[in-house]
Each structure stands twice: as C-alpha cells, then as structure tokens.
Scaffold this active site. Structure first.
Site, mmCIF file in Angstrom:
data_model
loop_
_atom_site.group_PDB
_atom_site.id
_atom_site.type_symbol
_atom_site.label_atom_id
_atom_site.label_comp_id
_atom_site.label_asym_id
_atom_site.label_seq_id
_atom_site.Cartn_x
_atom_site.Cartn_y
_atom_site.Cartn_z
ATOM 1 N N GLY A 91 0.774 -1.230 0.000
ATOM 2 C CA GLY A 91 0.000 0.000 0.000
ATOM 3 C C GLY A 91 0.798 1.267 0.000
ATOM 4 C CB CYS A 92 3.376 2.506 1.676
ATOM 5 S SG CYS A 92 4.462 3.894 1.996
ATOM 6 N N GLY A 93 4.324 3.583 -1.345
ATOM 7 C CA GLY A 93 5.475 3.697 -2.226
ATOM 8 C C GLY A 93 6.638 4.418 -1.607
#
Length: 257
Positions: A91-93
């Site tokens: 969910g996170c870049g």
C-alpha cells in the site's frame, strides 16, 4: 451458502537490483515486470533515461522474482554513492526511505504545455480505463494506471495490486516506447497520495485524475509542481484541486465540475 469459484489476485515478492545490489523489495503482481523495473528506476531518479540501463534480466526464485538491472558506468557510480535499502509493502510507495527529507524530494516544475481538456473528456478517460481493467474484472483486487490522450483515447494501461507499482509500470511502458506522459491525462483507479504525484511530475504528466480522494500533501505537492490534480472522477462529476486552467470550464481553487 454454496461453494463458488473466485479468481484471486496474485502477488509475489519482487526484488529490484542494480549492478548486483538490491535496491528495493516490493509485493507486486507478477506481470509487466520489465515495465515496473524501468518505471521504478525512472521514478526514483536512479536513471534519467532508458538508455542508462544497459540490460534488464528477470530471474525466478523459489521465494519470488528478481529484476536485475545493469547501469551505464557513470550512473552506477552515482547510485553506489547514495545507495539505500528499501522494503515496501503493497500500500505504500515511500516505505524504507533512509531520511525524512527523501519523502518530500524537490520536484522540477512541469514545463508549460498547451494541453486543455473538457470535463467530458475526463469522464470518457475514466470510463475507458474501467472498460479494460482485465485483472480487476477477474479479481476485484487490483489498481490500474492508464494514459489517455485527446483524439486517440486510452493508449496504454497497466495493472497491479499496488497503485504506485501500477503507475511505475505505466511510466516504464511509455519509456520503453520512447515516450513520457506529457500530452495527455494519467488516469488511476485509486486515491491520490504524494508518491503518485511525485511519479507523475517526474514523468512530465500535466494532468493526474483518479476515482478517489487526494491527500492534503498530494494537493500541496501538485500545486507547487504545476500539476493539474483531479479527484473523485466518478460518473459525470469530478473535483479539480490544482491548476484548473487545463480543464475547460473551471476556475481557481477546488472546483467541482
């Protein structure tokens, strides 16, 4: 309750390595990984152009997939000097950055362009994206990033379980074709967070549109970089948060059209 068959989205660990050293490990959909590798290298400013990568190799392991990239000598030397380890979940870049400052890296202002679209074209672009989300139609569990241009429609689309990976895949696909994201609309099936804005700006996209909400930091970053940010693009309506001059019929500030 009756048993039923359902197709589930696939995910696996994908390691991205440069000159033999791992730079990042992401959980991703195991498709279009060459696009992902190149898009990641461009989005992370490891390379400035595809020709700075001399080779990309996909290596299958029991525990996942490794995408090995080999860099032209000057680029490899610069990366060695700034290398960081980075492990990110779906969910996170931005997970795993080695400093808080790296999360808000300075972005070059977007160059002036003559692109101007209508509300109807944004609606059509989002509709065209939804119509070809094959993985999402099968699983209900993936995001999409597409590139839509006036007069041509949706030219490229990539899907992944991670929204930022879908955008990296789109950037990589366009770069492999010798193009960037200028001259059209980047459409996404997700919310809009800061890392998506950063990637879009570095790929020279003038307009980024998505079906869900933006974050406050995404809006501030888009405004500073000159990116037109369009959110809540559903049905016949959307909200323009920054630089509305590229959307016909809008005015200053947040504008619902």
């Amino acid at each position: 309750m009756r048993p039923a068959d359902r197709v589930l989205a696939r995910e696996c660990a994908v390691a991205l390595s440069f000159d033999g050293a791992t730079q990042a490990v992401m959980m991703a959909s195991p498709v279009a990984l060459e696009d992902f590798a190149l898009g990641f290298a461009l989005s992370e400013e490891i390379v400035a152009s595809p020709d700075q990568i001399t080779a990309i190799e996909r290596v299958e392991h029991n525990t996942g997939i490794e995408m090995r990239m080999w860099l032209a000598a000057p680029v490899g030397a610069r990366l060695a000097a700034r290398r960081r380890a980075m492990v990110g979940p779906v969910g996170c870049g931005l997970c795993g950055l080695d400093s808080l400052a790296a999360a808000e890296r300075p972005l070059p202002p977007l160059p002036a362009c003559g692109l101007r679209v209508t509300r109807a074209e944004i609606v059509r672009a989002m509709s065209d994206m939804r119509a070809v989300q094959t993985l999402h139609s099968q699983t209900g569990g993936t995001h999409a990033a597409g590139f839509w241009t006036p007069g041509k429609g949706l030219g490229t689309l990539r899907e992944d379980i991670g929204r930022h990976i879908a955008l990296d895949k789109l950037i990589g696909a366009r770069a492999r074709a010798g193009a960037d994201l200028s001259g059209g609309i980047v459409v996404m099936s997700s919310r809009l967070s800061i890392e998506l804005v950063q990637k879009a700006v570095l790929a020279r996209a003038p307009i980024l549109a998505a079906v869900s909400a933006p974050t406050a930091r995404a809006v501030a970053t888009a405004d500073a970089a000159g990116l037109t940010l369009v959110a809540w693009a559903r049905g016949e309506r959307c909200e323009v948060y920054t630089h509305p001059h590229r959307i016909a019929g809008t005015t200053g500030g947040r504008d619902a059209v």
